[in-house]
Design an enzyme around this catalytic site. Structure first.
Site, PDB file in Angstrom:
ATOM      1  CB  CYS A  46      -0.999  -0.050   1.152  1.00 38.76           C
ATOM      2  SG  CYS A  46      -2.512   0.829   0.728  1.00 38.76           S
TER       3      CYS A  46
ATOM      4  CG  HIS B  62      -3.656  -3.735   3.074  1.00 40.63           C
ATOM      5  ND1 HIS B  62      -2.684  -3.219   3.902  1.00 40.63           N
ATOM      6  CD2 HIS B  62      -4.305  -2.670   2.548  1.00 40.63           C
ATOM      7  CE1 HIS B  62      -2.762  -1.895   3.889  1.00 40.63           C
ATOM      8  NE2 HIS B  62      -3.730  -1.537   3.077  1.00 40.63           N
TER       9      HIS B  62
ATOM     10  CD  GLU C 271      -1.201  -6.321   5.092  1.00 39.45           C
ATOM     11  OE1 GLU C 271      -0.955  -6.598   3.905  1.00 39.45           O
ATOM     12  OE2 GLU C 271      -1.472  -5.175   5.480  1.00 39.45           O
TER      13      GLU C 271
HETATM   14  N1  GLN Z   1      -2.170   6.608   2.694  1.00 36.39           N
HETATM   15  C1  GLN Z   1      -2.236   5.867   1.498  1.00 36.39           C
HETATM   16  C2  GLN Z   1      -3.590   5.974   0.830  1.00 36.39           C
HETATM   17  O1  GLN Z   1      -4.542   6.346   1.445  1.00 36.39           O
HETATM   18  C3  GLN Z   1      -1.885   4.411   1.745  1.00 36.39           C
HETATM   19  C4  GLN Z   1      -2.847   3.705   2.648  1.00 36.39           C
HETATM   20  C5  GLN Z   1      -2.311   2.437   3.226  1.00 36.39           C
HETATM   21  O2  GLN Z   1      -1.105   2.203   3.250  1.00 36.39           O
HETATM   22  N2  GLN Z   1      -3.179   1.616   3.761  1.00 36.39           N
HETATM   23  O3  GLN Z   1      -3.718   5.681  -0.335  1.00 36.39           O
END
Ligand code: GLN
Length: 540
Positions: free
Chosen positions: A386, A512, A514
């Site tokens: 992310c 994600h 994970e």
């Molecule tokens: N802050 C970033 C976004 O909103 C990444 C979010 C995250 O890592 N979950 O796109």
């Protein structure tokens, strides 16, 4: 076959918080599942946030996102990892969500003429939600974990709801398990039962008699202590279950099995035993976990590293992937705020792989970008999740494509090179709670890429939690220099995975992974990343 008479187990906690109700619930569920029962677990949290999505990870650990896009308590992650099932919005309820529903109904006029009160309206709404999963008919047993500690003011409506449910459902369909602590006084060389006695009494004051006591303890409970606990807490001696401290949480199901916890539960609920539990895969996992043939050191670069719970699912994914590779993964936490051009070699030079973590906001971002530059140039295996992927894109933009101010508009709204930008659909949104791109979305993988070889599938589904994305305006420039989009969301044409050519293992994912790694089905990306780290170490 639908089950119209599911059984309900409620797990309460006494004496202190952090006794591991979530791990206990998941472990008990595992044993019951291994005996062929269809089990699910839900968590009720007594705080007023509607969900934990708006909580800082320092407050409450990681926010776990379910496939249906709910932002939930991290215990749901344990439930999924232990049971291999998917949880949903219905598996996590907070006081905030309960009140929100009751207040919305009050405004709609559903209670016209009545005074809306904690009892019966809030307790009725809690009960409705406690029964909701069971009423689908898909489960034989529903375990409900009540957050907080017995005696807390905010837990009271939940305890009252459980009391009423036990009365309505009857003994055979409802069981109360109370998890407590038996402290050891080293000066006296003695285990002490008094705090447990008090907490069981406190539960009794609210009209609930615990059926089973699960006692967290550093030392084994002897017969005498068990008898004492039974006598003063009004439970059978064989319903006093010891939960010794363990090296890995994945040992807990087997320890509970030794204490016959599953059989006691089944006999109290008048359910058949169905022979012995099938824990074959679980045991294979444990034996691999405990007998690694190699070790790798992987850096976890993030800004919440002081709190283990903030990256819970990532740490667990490494445990699963390590076991799959028969390799011990030593995760080295690295505070991204402390990384500078001058010390990056010293901080990352010894590592066999680096994962740059998810996150929000400005703090620590430059350290993450420096870390990516270092592993890209030194060909150390890299995994960006992310925000970690977004950092890889920013770094490549700045240093390879020579766009010096390349950035995400999250951190620098004025940049001339917004390589990561807010998604169109997000631009109109002003409310913070539950409004990100959340939950499971499709990703189409291109053949002849590392990711395709890893997943061995062209269509995958992964969970998301973000507002920003790769800005497709720059895609051609990136691909011309060797950073390619290898996974795309076909509906919205969003970049989901990037890879770097001319690098042994450099993968960034907007989702994600994970959140989908399980004990018995470790996530393929983590398995492949650990393997890449092992290969990197070998060649050093
Ligand atoms: N802050 C970033 C976004 O909103 C990444 C979010 C995250 O890592 N979950 O796109």
């Amino acid at each position: 076959m639908k089950n119209s008479q599911p059984k309900y187990i409620f797990v309460t906690g006494g004496v202190t918080s952090s006794l591991g109700k979530g791990i206990f619930s998941a472990s008990l569920a595992k044993l019951l599942q291994a005996r062929g029962f269809r089990v699910t677990i839900q968590k009720f949290d007594p705080y007023i946030n509607v969900d934990p999505g708006t909580l800082n990870p320092y407050e409450h650990g990681e926010c776990y996102v379910t496939a249906d896009g709910a932002e939930t308590d991290l215990d749901l992650g344990h439930y999924e990892r232990f049971l291999g099932i998917e949880t949903s919005q219905a598996n996590n309820v907070t006081t905030g969500a309960v009140y929100q529903n009751v207040i919305n109904r009050e405004r709609a006029g559903d209670y016209l003429g009545k005074t809306v009160q904690v009892i019966p309206h809030i307790t009725d709404e809690i009960q409705r939600r406690m029964l909701q999963l069971g009423e689908t008919g898909n489960y034989d047993i529903v375990i409900t974990e009540i957050g907080g500690t017995v005696g807390d003011i905010e837990s009271l409506p939940y305890i009252e709801a459980v009391r009423q449910l036990k009365w309505k459902l009857g003994e055979k369909r409802c069981l109360i398990v109370h998890l407590t602590l038996i402290p050891y006084l080293s000066a006296a060389h003695e285990l002490k039962t008094k705090p447990t006695q008090h907490s069981v009494k406190m539960l009794l004051e609210s009209g609930i008699q615990a059926d089973i006591l699960v006692c967290r303890t550093e030392h084994p409970l002897n017969k005498e202590i068990r008898r004492k606990l039974a006598l003063f807490c009004n439970v059978n001696v064989n319903s006093v279950i010891q939960a010794l401290d363990v090296k890995t949480i994945y040992d807990v199901p087997l320890n509970l099995l030794e204490e016959n916890a599953d059989e006691i539960v089944l006999s109290k609920l008048k359910l058949p035993k169905h022979g012995e539990p099938d824990l074959k895969n679980w045991k294979i996992f444990l034996s691999r976990l405990k007998n690694p043939t190699q070790t790798v050191k992987i850096g976890l670069v993030g800004k919440y590293v002081e709190l283990q719970d903030a990256y819970k699912s990532i740490l667990e994914s490494f445990i699963h992937a390590g076991a799959a590779n028969e390799c011990k993964v030593k995760v080295v936490s690295i505070q991204s705020e402390h990384i500078t051009e001058n010390n990056v070699e010293e901080k990352l030079g010894e590592l066999d792989g680096v994962l740059v973590a998810p996150g929000f906001g400005d703090r620590g971002i430059e350290g993450k970008i420096i870390a990516v530059k270092y592993v890209r140039e030194n060909k150390i295996p890299f995994f960006g999740i992310c925000l970690g992927m977004q950092c890889a894109v920013i770094e490549f933009g700045r240093h390879v494509l020579k766009m010096k101010d390349a950035h995400s508009t999250e951190m620098n709204p004025k940049t001339k090179h917004p390589v990561i930008d807010m998604m169109e659909e997000q631009k109109q949104i002003t409310e913070k709670g539950g409004t990100m791109r959340l939950g499971s979305y499709e990703c189409r993988l291109f053949k002849k890429t590392k990711s395709f070889d890893i997943y061995k599938n062209q269509t995958i589904f992964e969970r998301h939690r973000h507002r920003y994305e790769f800005n497709n305006k720059f895609l051609k420039d990136y691909e011309s220099k060797g950073m390619t989009a290898v996974g795309i969301n076909p509906q919205q044409n969003l970049v989901e995975i990037i890879e770097l050519k001319d690098h042994p293992w450099f993968i960034g994912v907007q989702f994600h992974p994970e959140l989908r790694s399980k004990v018995e089905t470790p996530h393929p990306l983590f398995v492949a990343f650990v393997k890449a780290a092992m290969e990197f170490k070998e060649k050093k």
